[in-house]
Design a protein around this motif. Sequence first.
Motif, mmCIF file in Angstrom:
data_model
loop_
_atom_site.group_PDB
_atom_site.id
_atom_site.type_symbol
_atom_site.label_atom_id
_atom_site.label_comp_id
_atom_site.label_asym_id
_atom_site.label_seq_id
_atom_site.Cartn_x
_atom_site.Cartn_y
_atom_site.Cartn_z
ATOM 1 N N GLU A 103 0.844 -1.196 0.000
ATOM 2 C CA GLU A 103 0.000 0.000 0.000
ATOM 3 C C GLU A 103 0.874 1.239 0.000
ATOM 4 O OE1 GLU A 103 -3.699 2.330 2.135
ATOM 5 O OE2 GLU A 103 -2.526 0.938 3.347
ATOM 6 N N ILE A 165 -1.046 -3.506 -5.717
ATOM 7 C CA ILE A 165 -0.590 -2.216 -5.204
ATOM 8 C C ILE A 165 -1.830 -1.380 -4.953
ATOM 9 C CG2 ILE A 165 0.708 -0.101 -5.655
ATOM 10 C CD1 ILE A 165 2.509 -1.709 -7.528
ATOM 11 N N ALA A 167 -3.327 2.131 -3.867
ATOM 12 C CA ALA A 167 -2.951 3.545 -3.776
ATOM 13 C C ALA A 167 -4.235 4.348 -3.573
ATOM 14 C CB ALA A 167 -2.216 3.987 -5.042
ATOM 15 N N MET A 184 4.820 2.493 -9.673
ATOM 16 C CA MET A 184 3.860 1.396 -9.578
ATOM 17 C C MET A 184 4.119 0.376 -10.686
ATOM 18 S SD MET A 184 0.247 3.046 -8.278
ATOM 19 C CE MET A 184 -0.101 4.110 -9.665
ATOM 20 N N SER A 185 4.391 0.862 -11.883
ATOM 21 C CA SER A 185 4.662 -0.023 -13.017
ATOM 22 C C SER A 185 5.912 -0.860 -12.763
ATOM 23 C CB SER A 185 4.824 0.817 -14.288
ATOM 24 O OG SER A 185 4.981 0.005 -15.427
ATOM 25 N N LEU A 188 5.020 -3.624 -9.928
ATOM 26 C CA LEU A 188 3.891 -4.526 -10.140
ATOM 27 C C LEU A 188 4.300 -5.826 -10.834
ATOM 28 C CD1 LEU A 188 0.747 -4.624 -9.805
ATOM 29 C CD2 LEU A 188 0.612 -3.777 -12.168
ATOM 30 N N VAL A 194 -3.169 -2.902 -9.904
ATOM 31 C CA VAL A 194 -3.101 -1.645 -9.163
ATOM 32 C C VAL A 194 -4.530 -1.169 -8.928
ATOM 33 C CG1 VAL A 194 -2.495 0.808 -9.300
ATOM 34 C CG2 VAL A 194 -0.879 -0.914 -10.107
ATOM 35 N N THR A 195 -4.837 -0.725 -7.713
ATOM 36 C CA THR A 195 -6.105 -0.014 -7.520
ATOM 37 C C THR A 195 -5.800 1.369 -6.976
ATOM 38 O OG1 THR A 195 -6.552 -0.707 -5.225
ATOM 39 C CG2 THR A 195 -7.302 -2.176 -6.977
ATOM 40 N N VAL A 196 -6.446 2.332 -7.571
ATOM 41 C CA VAL A 196 -6.277 3.735 -7.196
ATOM 42 C C VAL A 196 -7.645 4.290 -6.820
ATOM 43 C CG1 VAL A 196 -5.753 6.045 -8.068
ATOM 44 C CG2 VAL A 196 -4.259 4.132 -8.660
ATOM 45 N N LEU A 235 0.846 1.124 -18.155
ATOM 46 C CA LEU A 235 -0.276 0.512 -17.450
ATOM 47 C C LEU A 235 -1.566 0.715 -18.235
ATOM 48 C CD1 LEU A 235 0.517 1.611 -13.763
ATOM 49 C CD2 LEU A 235 0.983 -0.613 -14.826
ATOM 50 N N TYR A 253 -8.931 0.382 -11.560
ATOM 51 C CA TYR A 253 -8.106 -0.832 -11.588
ATOM 52 C C TYR A 253 -7.220 -0.767 -12.830
ATOM 53 C CZ TYR A 253 -11.653 -2.864 -8.396
ATOM 54 O OH TYR A 253 -12.514 -3.125 -7.353
ATOM 55 N N CYS A 255 -3.506 -2.627 -14.830
ATOM 56 C CA CYS A 255 -2.513 -3.706 -14.894
ATOM 57 C C CYS A 255 -1.489 -3.323 -15.957
ATOM 58 C CB CYS A 255 -3.182 -5.030 -15.241
ATOM 59 S SG CYS A 255 -4.011 -5.012 -16.860
#
Length: 407
Positions: A103, A165, A167, A184-185, A188, A194-196, A235, A253, A255
Amino acid sequence: MKCRHCQTELQDTFIDLGFSPPSNAYLKAEDLRRPETYYPLKVMVCRQCWLVQTEDYTHYDQLFDTEYAYFSSTSTTWLEHASRYVDMVAARLQLGEQSLVVELAANDGYLLQYVKQKNIPCLGVEPTRSTADAARAKGIPIVEEFFGVALGKRLRESHGAADLIAANNVLAHVPDINDFVGGMSALLAPQGMVTVECPHLLNLIAQSQFDTIYHEHFSYLSLVAVERVMRAQGLRVVDVEELPTHGGSLRIYACHIGAAIEATPAVAAMLARERAFGLEDIGAYAGFQHKAEEIKAQLLAFLLEQKRLGKKVLAYGAAAKGNTLLNYSGVHPDLLGLVADAAPSKQDKYMPGSHIPIVSPQRLLAEKPDVVLILPWNIKDEVAQQLAEIRNWGGRFAIAVPHLQVW
């Protein structure tokens, strides 16, 4: 100033809120005798990538220092939100004891505590000492640094690639959005997610939420802008949900571009909705300044009228949005005697700019106010429930955004 994402010269002002101190720079009693630093609070729009952003005046390490006083666990509503998120995402991604959850902006461990309870390995990145220490006290490993590409690569080498991840409510807070998303990239896993979560710019405009603008928020985000930023860093957005948090947020979301994850129809639908609203047309940003001026006038008229009637108006919630509202409106202790807050880290301090003293909720109730102005209007129902005792003497509640309401 140039756009933080695409370097286009910025010429269009979204809103100018004048000058104010950083919204989380709470003051101690001895600070009241010292000069206070004010910065311009002006937001610009990029016509190329449609990233809405503050002008650069403050450096992030001045805003997020060792005295940073925002602790996520103070709000029970927020803890419930975090717990539901962890249940959902652990099931959706089939996370287990072989997974790694990282996180970014882990704060006081409000979210990772639920990951830890499921025996899923986790790591938090949190640059502010006060909240990082609180997370460590919960047994959560914390890296106390600002995140970017360099740290993302380092964590991948030391801890392995991240399967998830998270965020949540941090992307708006980073000055170098390209470096942060690039990090993040780098961290991962090939099929990771990834969730933002971020307040939705569309709601900010539609509901006149100008008080969510403050120096710690460098960007005001739409899916059209976030999708461009993420694509530039390799991403791909594959899903989006609307959340009620912070007056209306998006959970995005993403990836790696090459991951074997199909996008849901929700992505195209949200992009179409934002474009229909006009978020890629400068006309949609016009008139926001006038909305803020109307809210300011309504609030001042109400407070002055209550003062004339001899009524006692106090406030609840020493939140950043409250500081933006009070400083822009020019409200001081003569109109609003004190602000109560449940966070011990803020009590016995003073609101930046307005210098209104911050006390405990018990102290507010002891004052028997006629009206409690709830500054964090996004949790008004939670606050009204907690302070229901004021009904015993005929007390009422009020909010100022998106327009003045008294009940």
